[in-house]
Enzyme design. Structure first.
Site, PDB file in Angstrom:
ATOM      1  N   THR A  79      68.489  21.637  35.985  1.00 54.20           N
ATOM      2  CA  THR A  79      67.973  21.204  37.291  1.00 54.20           C
ATOM      3  C   THR A  79      68.373  22.136  38.428  1.00 54.20           C
ATOM      4  OG1 THR A  79      69.915  19.809  37.660  1.00 54.20           O
ATOM      5  CG2 THR A  79      67.996  18.753  36.639  1.00 54.20           C
ATOM      6  N   SER A  80      69.358  22.997  38.196  1.00 54.19           N
ATOM      7  CA  SER A  80      69.739  23.893  39.296  1.00 54.19           C
ATOM      8  C   SER A  80      70.438  25.129  38.759  1.00 54.19           C
ATOM      9  CB  SER A  80      70.630  23.157  40.318  1.00 54.19           C
ATOM     10  OG  SER A  80      71.958  23.112  39.890  1.00 54.19           O
ATOM     11  N   GLY A 114      70.824  27.375  34.960  1.00 55.60           N
ATOM     12  CA  GLY A 114      69.942  26.684  34.011  1.00 55.60           C
ATOM     13  C   GLY A 114      68.498  26.707  34.482  1.00 55.60           C
ATOM     14  N   SER A 149      82.478  31.568  30.982  1.00 54.55           N
ATOM     15  CA  SER A 149      82.853  32.024  32.326  1.00 54.55           C
ATOM     16  C   SER A 149      83.787  33.222  32.209  1.00 54.55           C
ATOM     17  CB  SER A 149      83.599  30.919  33.075  1.00 54.55           C
ATOM     18  OG  SER A 149      84.236  31.443  34.228  1.00 54.55           O
ATOM     19  N   TYR A 171      89.979  24.509  33.365  1.00 57.40           N
ATOM     20  CA  TYR A 171      88.626  25.103  33.320  1.00 57.40           C
ATOM     21  C   TYR A 171      88.588  26.281  32.340  1.00 57.40           C
ATOM     22  CZ  TYR A 171      84.454  27.559  35.018  1.00 57.40           C
ATOM     23  OH  TYR A 171      83.244  28.199  35.103  1.00 57.40           O
TER      24      TYR A 171
END
Ligand SMILES: NC(=O)c1ccc[n+]([C@@H]2O[C@H](COP(=O)([O-])OP(=O)(O)OC[C@H]3O[C@@H](n4cnc5c(N)ncnc54)[C@H](OP(=O)(O)O)[C@@H]3O)[C@@H](O)[C@H]2O)c1
Length: 256
Positions: free
Chosen positions: A19-20, A23, A143, A156
């Site tokens: 959606t943002s 992606g 990442s 993370y």
């Protein structure tokens, strides 16, 4: 608009978290190059907006659900099976940034971050496998943090190291089906998540640490994902590709 290149004609791609940010940019890129694309996200309204923005008619299937919820993943793969009958590419992209000193991480926060950044990728792939055609490709969004220790990134970074290791292991495990598995490691990238989290100061110090002297774009990550997923990446397997402007491997002159 379709690009001149059509590396993904007849291919069906699943992108979690479409959606943002990266992606959505990857969905746009694969559609431009001929694919049919399945995107996911937690909220129907955000999915509806993404579908409208992609403007590719019935070449896009949007399925709402939590990528860390196994029942939602079962519903997702059932919807893909129903509509397309198979998958060729999976981009396990859904994830969040979360930065706290180790002393501040509660058990609830630990599982929140592990669930979306590691469990979701693990079970997205597990559930997608029965649909994934021989010769398919999987890319996981990791990442730069898996390559470099930074204060506040203990949890993370560990989730991102986990997904890269998942890619390496599955590259070996899925080789008999000729399925390649790689990860990408974006550096600082101008997505809605980054814009929401990074203050002016953080952004300035991020730019100062990048040899290329700027923040990256979602489209640059999408281009790398498309390359790895395409036949041009046919001999790349179990790799992690940094898309970070040199952040990890090159020190800017001003920092020496
Ligand atoms: N931006 C950076 O600088 C950067 C750097 C390195 C790595 N990354 C990684 O890149 C990936 C994409 O991040 P981004 O910056 O593009 O972020 P973004 O713009 O916030 O997009 C994240 C996407 O993940 C979806 N999502 C989040 N939690 C979900 C869940 N539980 N189930 C299903 N979908 C979920 C969101 O959809 P909804 O909110 O609509 O549900 C959204 O589509 C993440 O894995 C992130 O860790 C980002």
């Amino acid at each position: 608009m379709r690009a001149a290149s059509s590396r993904f004609d007849d291919k069906i791609a699943l992108i979690t978290g479409g959606t943002s940010g990266m992606g959505l940019a990857t969905a746009r890129r694969l559609l431009d190059e001929g694919a049919r694309v399945v995107i996911t996200g937690r909220e129907k309204t955000r999915l509806d907006a993404a579908v409208q923005e992609l403007a590719a008619g019935d070449r896009v299937l949007a399925v709402a659900g939590d990528a860390a919820n196994l029942a939602d993943l079962d519903a997702l793969t059932a919807a893909i099976d129903d509509r397309f009958g198979r998958l060729d590419l999976v981009f396990a992209n859904a994830g969040i940034g979360a930065f706290q000193q180790i002393t501040d991480v509660t058990e609830a926060e630990f599982y929140r971050v592990v669930d979306i950044n590691f469990k979701a990728a693990f079970f997205t792939i597990q559930k997608a496998l029965p649909l994934l055609a021989e010769g398919g490709a999987i890319v996981i969004n990791a990442s730069f943090a898996l390559h470099k220790g930074s204060p506040g990134a203990a949890l993370y970074s560990a989730t991102k190291a986990a997904v890269h290791n998942l890619a390496r292991t599955l590259a070996a495990e899925l080789a008999p089906k000729r399925i390649r598995v790689n990860s990408v490691s974006p550096g600082y990238t101008a997505t809605p998540a980054f814009e929401a989290e990074a203050s002016e100061d953080v952004r300035a110090s991020a730019v100062a640490a990048v040899a290329s002297g700027r923040i990256g774009t979602s489209e640059e990550v999408a281009a790398a994902v498309a390359f790895l997923a395409s036949d041009e990446g046919a001999y790349i397997n179990g790799q992690d590709l940094l898309i970070d402007g040199g952040l990890v491997n090159a020190t800017p002159a001003a920092m020496i």
